[in-house]
Write an enzyme that holds these catalytic residues in place. Structure first.
Site, short mmCIF file in Angstrom:
data_model
loop_
_atom_site.label_atom_id
_atom_site.label_comp_id
_atom_site.label_asym_id
_atom_site.label_seq_id
_atom_site.Cartn_x
_atom_site.Cartn_y
_atom_site.Cartn_z
N SER A 31 0.79 -1.23 0.00
CA SER A 31 0.00 0.00 0.00
C SER A 31 0.82 1.28 0.00
CB SER A 31 -0.94 0.02 1.21
OG SER A 31 -1.83 -1.07 1.14
N THR A 32 1.99 1.26 0.61
CA THR A 32 2.75 2.50 0.74
C THR A 32 4.17 2.31 0.22
OG1 THR A 32 3.50 1.95 2.98
CG2 THR A 32 1.45 3.19 2.79
#
Length: 185
Positions: A10-11
């Site tokens: 996600s990041t």
């Protein structure tokens, strides 16, 4: 009949290496990886490329279905698109294989839990924000200012223009304008 892998985190500070290792061990010939949120399929170009490229008889492998989608709607849409093309979905860490009835059933159950987990996380976040607001520690306007508006104003009062102030304080001219507007507003 090719086997393709899809890895997602996600990041940008997360790493896809462990997923890629597991996908290679599962026999993936090509692995597409990206660092994007899983809450939507929008903007996930590597997934879109993989979905367009896969052909009848191919298999797409993920480590877990939450790497593919975090909502039932997105998961169902992706699986429907794969089935229409004759592409199978498998997961290395879960008993998912859409070529079997049991695998499809388990996929749907896990999809429900993935969406439930996302909704719980959102609720906890909103509860935390409400608690912080009640305690007076959440302004909702981002991080505190790192520029001293007093210093910006002092330099302006000494006759410096925005460019000179920005150069003196090593900040952007826009930051100078924002600081002056905040103080005068």
């Amino acid at each position: 009949m090719a086997v393709y892998g899809y890895a997602r985190v996600s990041t940008t500070d997360q790493d896809v290496t462990l997923q890629e290792v597991a996908l290679r061990a599962a026999g993936c010939e090509v692995i597409r990886s990206e660092k994007r949120s899983g809450t939507s399929t929008e903007g996930r170009t590597e997934l879109q490329t993989l979905m367009e490229f896969a052909r009848k008889g191919d298999t797409i492998v993920v480590t877990r279905i939450d790497r593919l989608a975090r909502s039932i709607a997105d998961l169902a849409s992706l699986v429907r698109d794969m089935e229409a093309k004759g592409v199978t979905l498998r997961a290395t860490e879960q008993p998912i294989d859409t070529s079997t009835a049991a695998g499809r059933c388990f996929l749907q159950m896990l999809g429900v839990f993935a969406e439930f987990e996302t909704n719980l996380r959102r609720e906890r976040q909103m509860e935390g924000i409400a608690k912080a607001k009640a305690a007076g520690v959440y302004a909702g306007k981002g991080r505190p200012a790192s520029i001293s508006t007093e210093r910006v104003r002092e330099l302006r009062d000494r006759g410096l223009g925005p460019s000179a102030i920005a150069k003196e304080l090593r900040i952007s001219r826009m930051s100078v304008h924002r600081a002056l507007n905040l103080k005068e507003a």
